[in-house]
Write a protein that holds these residues in place. Structure first.
Motif, short mmCIF file in Angstrom:
data_model
loop_
_atom_site.label_atom_id
_atom_site.label_comp_id
_atom_site.label_asym_id
_atom_site.label_seq_id
_atom_site.Cartn_x
_atom_site.Cartn_y
_atom_site.Cartn_z
N ASN A 155 73.70 8.46 4.77
CA ASN A 155 74.56 7.30 4.58
C ASN A 155 75.85 7.72 3.87
N ARG A 156 75.70 8.31 2.66
CA ARG A 156 76.85 8.78 1.89
C ARG A 156 76.56 10.16 1.32
N THR B 90 67.34 8.93 -1.87
CA THR B 90 68.37 9.75 -2.50
C THR B 90 67.90 11.20 -2.58
N GLN C 242 83.25 12.54 12.15
CA GLN C 242 82.50 11.38 12.60
C GLN C 242 82.42 11.40 14.13
N ASP D 134 78.01 12.56 -1.65
CA ASP D 134 78.87 12.52 -2.85
C ASP D 134 79.71 11.25 -2.86
N GLY D 135 79.08 10.16 -2.47
CA GLY D 135 79.73 8.86 -2.53
C GLY D 135 80.60 8.51 -1.35
N GLN D 136 80.82 9.46 -0.42
CA GLN D 136 81.69 9.21 0.74
C GLN D 136 80.86 8.98 2.00
N PRO D 137 81.26 8.03 2.84
CA PRO D 137 80.53 7.83 4.10
C PRO D 137 80.60 9.09 4.97
N ARG D 138 79.44 9.59 5.37
CA ARG D 138 79.37 10.78 6.24
C ARG D 138 78.21 10.62 7.21
N SER E 44 72.82 9.81 -0.25
CA SER E 44 72.04 8.58 -0.09
C SER E 44 71.68 8.44 1.38
#
Length: 482
Positions: free
Chosen positions: A87-88, A22, A53, A90-94, A11
């Protein structure tokens, strides 16, 4: 059972128009030291995902992306600007960013900018040196684009460019290495061998002036297949300290006339005879830039280094000075600056240039009515050479390719012992010749005047001034060849 390909989803935020928020990505990634690069399933874009990060990275990338939104299509040919931020994953913040995907025919420059022996092997399979000249021009163009935007780069070297060597195209990767001098700090120091000496000696921050050094080294490395500053002696017992000194405080041009410490063996011997190319095989303008950058004060005086635009323009103008060796088939800059003519030879096979030698003309532009000024662009013309509109129209440089361009003239060898230039266009060409050599500004007063309309020709007489029509460039014949 049918294999189900595992994919990833990302995302985005702040995407360019038309990109969407997306992405669906292929499973296989290209993993590097800082992150992994994934390609979208539609093959149009790539996503770099950082392993860790980094504080301030998002603000840094946002600034770069906002500034590079105004790039023209031509400018985007040489650089991969960020098109969205991650932004994310696979659903994880990166952290990461999206860029367009370069076609698979492009390879990392490190795989193409080879050592002398490997380059010789590639050439003997049909690759030409002219393609490397075009690639160096594209590399310089990318730095020109960065500097025009007020940016510098902390990591200019042959690992951060993708090259299509068959077309001579190159594009810069690693947009996260871009910095704004005085605003953002560099996240990496650069690659030893391409970093400016002041980065090693006093920790200087990346700037346009450090870029000028890196570009000079990379351009010469691309053209000569070796780093022109590579240390060949040890400066300390500790290898790391020796390297730091050899590339920094003790940095030395390999062809320094007064200090042979870094001079490679077989320098100047033909490449196909296990030799090493000298910078003196390059056109005089490129030789002068090399001397300013790495021989004279430019090596340790950043302010005196040639700008990226100077490299880009000189590389572009070199294209029309190439000669095709009839012995080995290689393209090389015809050494018209060497006298007497028997000294002129192919730097690849060593074959002496054979008669009839090509003619050499210098292009001029009219600054005031009847007054022509040299523009430091020469044409090397042999039997069958074509004349194109970019040669005769003011303020133009050679394009990337002339494959689909119709010539406006060509050159023929007259068996009686002279070259003639044939007009294939729709303007009248005029040749004006004096009985003796005449200053270019006053050659319009010449005593002999010849003209050629479409299908007609005029001779390339020594010192003649050729006018290619109203509001067009002129040319003076420096060497009639033969």
């Amino acid at each position: 059972m049918e294999r189900i390909e595992v994919t990833h989803t990302a995302s985005l935020h702040a995407p360019h128009p038309g990109l969407g928020d997306t992405l669906t990505l292929q499973d296989k990634a290209h993993v590097g030291g800082e992150g992994a690069v994934y390609f979208t399933t539609d093959g149009r874009h790539a996503l770099k995902v950082f392993h860790q990060q980094h504080p301030g990275l998002e603000q840094h990338l946002t600034r770069i992306m906002d500034r590079l939104r105004i790039l023209t299509d031509e400018q985007e040919r040489f650089i991969l600007p960020p098109l969205a931020l991650l932004n994310r994953f696979d659903g994880q913040p990166r952290q990461g960013f999206v860029m367009r995907r370069v076609p698979p025919r492009y390879q990392e420059a490190i795989n193409l900018i080879l050592g002398p022996e490997q380059a010789a092997a590639q050439f003997q399979r049909g690759r030409t040196w002219g393609s490397y000249l075009l690639a160096a021009r594209s590399i310089a163009n990318s730095i020109v684009v960065l500097h025009a935007m007020g940016f510098a780069h902390s990591d200019i070297h042959y690992k951060n460019f993708l090259v299509d060597i068959n077309e001579g195209d190159a594009v810069m990767m690693e947009a996260d290495g871009i910095v704004t001098p005085g605003y953002s700090k560099a996240r990496v120091a650069g690659l030893k061998g391409f970093m400016a000496p002041e980065i090693l000696t006093r920790g200087a921050e990346p700037s346009e002036k450090t870029d000028r050094h890196s570009l000079a080294v990379l351009a010469l490395h691309t053209l000569l297949f070796r780093n022109p500053l590579e240390p060949l002696i040890e400066y300390a017992d500790d290898p790391q300290e020796s390297d730091r000194l050899g590339w920094g405080a003790q940095a030395l041009f390999s062809e320094h006339p007064g200090n042979p410490s870094h001079r490679p063996a077989n320098l100047g011997r033909p490449l196909y005879k296990r030799g090493v190319l000298s910078y003196r095989m390059l056109t005089p303008e490129l030789q002068q830039l090399a001397e300013r950058a790495v021989l004279e004060t430019g090596l340790h005086d950043p302010a005196s280094r040639p700008a990226a635009k100077e490299w880009r323009d000189a590389l572009a103008k070199s294209i029309d000075q190439l000669l095709n060796c009839p012995h080995c088939g290689q393209h090389f800059p015809y050494p018209h600056w060497l006298d007497p003519p028997p000294r002129r030879a192919c730097p690849f096979c060593g074959q002496r240039c054979q008669r009839p030698l090509p003619a050499v003309i210098s292009l001029l532009e009219e600054r005031r009515t009847g007054n022509f000024t040299p523009i430091r662009r020469k044409l090397v013309l042999g039997n069958g050479s074509n004349i194109f509109a970019d040669m005769t129209e003011p303020h133009r440089f050679p394009p990337r390719s002339r494959t689909s361009t119709k010539p406006i003239g060509h050159v023929e060898w007259d068996p009686r012992g002279a070259y003639r230039i044939v007009n294939d266009g729709n303007t009248t060409w005029i040749s004006i010749t004096n009985s003796a050599s005449t200053p270019r500004a006053s050659v319009l007063q010449g005593s002999q005047r010849l003209s050629a309309t479409s299908g007609q020709s005029i001779p390339l007489n020594a010192h003649a001034l050729i006018r290619f029509g109203p509001d067009q460039r002129a040319a003076v014949v420096d060497d009639p060849g033969g």
